[in-house]
Design a protein around this motif. Structure first.
Motif, PDB file in Angstrom:
ATOM      1  N   LEU A  28       0.811  -1.212   0.000  1.00  0.00           N
ATOM      2  CA  LEU A  28       0.000   0.000   0.000  1.00  0.00           C
ATOM      3  C   LEU A  28       0.845   1.264   0.000  1.00  0.00           C
ATOM      4  N   SER A  29       2.016   1.224   0.609  1.00  0.00           N
ATOM      5  CA  SER A  29       2.809   2.432   0.834  1.00  0.00           C
ATOM      6  C   SER A  29       3.203   3.132  -0.459  1.00  0.00           C
ATOM      7  N   ILE A  30       3.243   2.432  -1.577  1.00  0.00           N
ATOM      8  CA  ILE A  30       3.712   3.058  -2.810  1.00  0.00           C
ATOM      9  C   ILE A  30       2.561   3.629  -3.642  1.00  0.00           C
ATOM     10  N   TYR A  31       1.334   3.392  -3.217  1.00  0.00           N
ATOM     11  CA  TYR A  31       0.180   3.844  -3.980  1.00  0.00           C
ATOM     12  C   TYR A  31      -0.314   5.216  -3.520  1.00  0.00           C
ATOM     13  N   THR A  32      -0.828   5.992  -4.444  1.00  0.00           N
ATOM     14  CA  THR A  32      -1.644   7.142  -4.097  1.00  0.00           C
ATOM     15  C   THR A  32      -3.042   6.613  -3.792  1.00  0.00           C
ATOM     16  N   MET A  33      -3.566   7.032  -2.650  1.00  0.00           N
ATOM     17  CA  MET A  33      -4.868   6.554  -2.203  1.00  0.00           C
ATOM     18  C   MET A  33      -5.869   7.708  -2.231  1.00  0.00           C
ATOM     19  N   ALA A  34      -7.106   7.367  -2.425  1.00  0.00           N
ATOM     20  CA  ALA A  34      -8.130   8.409  -2.496  1.00  0.00           C
ATOM     21  C   ALA A  34      -9.488   7.885  -2.068  1.00  0.00           C
ATOM     22  N   TRP A  35     -10.309   8.815  -1.643  1.00  0.00           N
ATOM     23  CA  TRP A  35     -11.731   8.557  -1.411  1.00  0.00           C
ATOM     24  C   TRP A  35     -12.528   9.309  -2.472  1.00  0.00           C
ATOM     25  N   ASP A  51      -0.931  11.012  -1.068  1.00  0.00           N
ATOM     26  CA  ASP A  51       0.085  10.306  -1.839  1.00  0.00           C
ATOM     27  C   ASP A  51       1.000   9.496  -0.920  1.00  0.00           C
ATOM     28  N   HIS A  52       2.034   8.896  -1.518  1.00  0.00           N
ATOM     29  CA  HIS A  52       2.866   7.951  -0.766  1.00  0.00           C
ATOM     30  C   HIS A  52       3.701   8.625   0.311  1.00  0.00           C
ATOM     31  N   VAL A  53       3.871   9.966   0.234  1.00  0.00           N
ATOM     32  CA  VAL A  53       4.630  10.659   1.276  1.00  0.00           C
ATOM     33  C   VAL A  53       3.706  11.378   2.244  1.00  0.00           C
ATOM     34  N   GLY A  54       2.402  11.241   2.047  1.00  0.00           N
ATOM     35  CA  GLY A  54       1.452  11.813   2.994  1.00  0.00           C
ATOM     36  C   GLY A  54       0.894  13.175   2.628  1.00  0.00           C
ATOM     37  N   ASP A  55       1.234  13.690   1.470  1.00  0.00           N
ATOM     38  CA  ASP A  55       0.639  14.951   1.028  1.00  0.00           C
ATOM     39  C   ASP A  55      -0.820  14.723   0.659  1.00  0.00           C
ATOM     40  N   THR A  56      -1.670  15.677   1.037  1.00  0.00           N
ATOM     41  CA  THR A  56      -3.109  15.504   0.861  1.00  0.00           C
ATOM     42  C   THR A  56      -3.723  16.621   0.013  1.00  0.00           C
ATOM     43  N   GLU A  57      -4.828  16.305  -0.594  1.00  0.00           N
ATOM     44  CA  GLU A  57      -5.646  17.280  -1.300  1.00  0.00           C
ATOM     45  C   GLU A  57      -7.106  16.977  -1.003  1.00  0.00           C
ATOM     46  N   TYR A  58      -7.924  18.041  -0.997  1.00  0.00           N
ATOM     47  CA  TYR A  58      -9.339  17.883  -0.672  1.00  0.00           C
ATOM     48  C   TYR A  58     -10.211  18.637  -1.669  1.00  0.00           C
ATOM     49  N   ASP A  60     -13.148  21.167  -2.421  1.00  0.00           N
ATOM     50  CA  ASP A  60     -13.521  22.385  -1.687  1.00  0.00           C
ATOM     51  C   ASP A  60     -14.696  22.138  -0.739  1.00  0.00           C
ATOM     52  N   ALA A  61     -15.613  21.277  -1.139  1.00  0.00           N
ATOM     53  CA  ALA A  61     -16.830  21.070  -0.364  1.00  0.00           C
ATOM     54  C   ALA A  61     -16.584  20.389   0.982  1.00  0.00           C
ATOM     55  N   VAL A  62     -15.411  19.776   1.146  1.00  0.00           N
ATOM     56  CA  VAL A  62     -15.158  19.017   2.380  1.00  0.00           C
ATOM     57  C   VAL A  62     -14.000  19.578   3.197  1.00  0.00           C
ATOM     58  N   LYS A  63     -13.321  20.590   2.685  1.00  0.00           N
ATOM     59  CA  LYS A  63     -12.170  21.152   3.406  1.00  0.00           C
ATOM     60  C   LYS A  63     -12.582  21.630   4.789  1.00  0.00           C
ATOM     61  N   GLY A  64     -11.771  21.264   5.770  1.00  0.00           N
ATOM     62  CA  GLY A  64     -12.035  21.663   7.137  1.00  0.00           C
ATOM     63  C   GLY A  64     -12.977  20.747   7.888  1.00  0.00           C
ATOM     64  N   ARG A  65     -13.605  19.803   7.195  1.00  0.00           N
ATOM     65  CA  ARG A  65     -14.546  18.884   7.845  1.00  0.00           C
ATOM     66  C   ARG A  65     -14.105  17.423   7.735  1.00  0.00           C
ATOM     67  N   LEU A  66     -13.500  17.064   6.626  1.00  0.00           N
ATOM     68  CA  LEU A  66     -13.066  15.686   6.397  1.00  0.00           C
ATOM     69  C   LEU A  66     -11.554  15.631   6.385  1.00  0.00           C
ATOM     70  N   THR A  67     -11.001  14.576   6.942  1.00  0.00           N
ATOM     71  CA  THR A  67      -9.555  14.404   7.010  1.00  0.00           C
ATOM     72  C   THR A  67      -9.175  13.013   6.542  1.00  0.00           C
ATOM     73  N   ILE A  68      -8.297  12.959   5.546  1.00  0.00           N
ATOM     74  CA  ILE A  68      -7.801  11.684   5.028  1.00  0.00           C
ATOM     75  C   ILE A  68      -6.469  11.362   5.683  1.00  0.00           C
ATOM     76  N   SER A  69      -6.251  10.089   5.967  1.00  0.00           N
ATOM     77  CA  SER A  69      -4.982   9.657   6.547  1.00  0.00           C
ATOM     78  C   SER A  69      -4.735   8.211   6.140  1.00  0.00           C
ATOM     79  N   ARG A  70      -3.520   7.756   6.377  1.00  0.00           N
ATOM     80  CA  ARG A  70      -3.181   6.385   6.032  1.00  0.00           C
ATOM     81  C   ARG A  70      -2.216   5.819   7.049  1.00  0.00           C
ATOM     82  N   ASP A  71      -2.292   4.513   7.252  1.00  0.00           N
ATOM     83  CA  ASP A  71      -1.359   3.783   8.106  1.00  0.00           C
ATOM     84  C   ASP A  71      -0.818   2.649   7.241  1.00  0.00           C
TER      85      ASP A  71
END
Length: 114
Positions: A28-35, A51-58, A60-71
């Motif tokens: 999983l660590s090498i993949y870009t993941m998304a919802w 992305d694989h280094v933890g950079d995130t994008e959202y 506009d409709a969910v910014k500040g309310r939804l948070t993506i993360s990975r383990d």
């Protein structure tokens, strides 16, 4: 290679849910993941990606309310959903992408009630 979402359900507006996406059969660590999500009669849309280094994008409709993360050690991605709105009602899909490789989960339903 499989992605399995969980954590969807029925919640009142203003409430919270946490979605999980567990991967098997892949590094999983090498993949870009998304919802993504797809509401009734609507096209599938990107909610958030990480992305694989933890950079995130959202979206506009969910910014500040939804948070993506990975383990990566647990091969799991999460979507913490706070202050949910009626407009967030959708089927939510997990995606893993690496070049030509593109995988989807089966989806989990989130329904927000007034």
């Amino acid at each position: 290679l499989q992605l399995v979402e969980s954590g969807g359900g029925l919640v009142q507006a203003g409430g919270s849910l946490r979605l999980s996406c567990e991967a098997s059969g892949m590094w999983l660590s090498i993949y870009t993941m998304a919802w993504y999500r797809q509401g009734p009669g609507k096209e599938r849309e990107l909610v958030a990606c990480i992305d694989h280094v933890g950079d995130t994008e959202y979206a506009d409709a969910v910014k500040g309310r939804l948070t993506i993360s990975r383990d990566n050690a647990k091969k799991t991605m999460y979507l913490q959903m706070n202050n949910l709105r009626l407009a967030d009602t959708s089927a939510y899909y997990c995606n893993a992408e690496l070049g030509v490789w593109d995988y989807w989960g089966q989806g989990t339903q989130v329904t927000v009630s007034a």
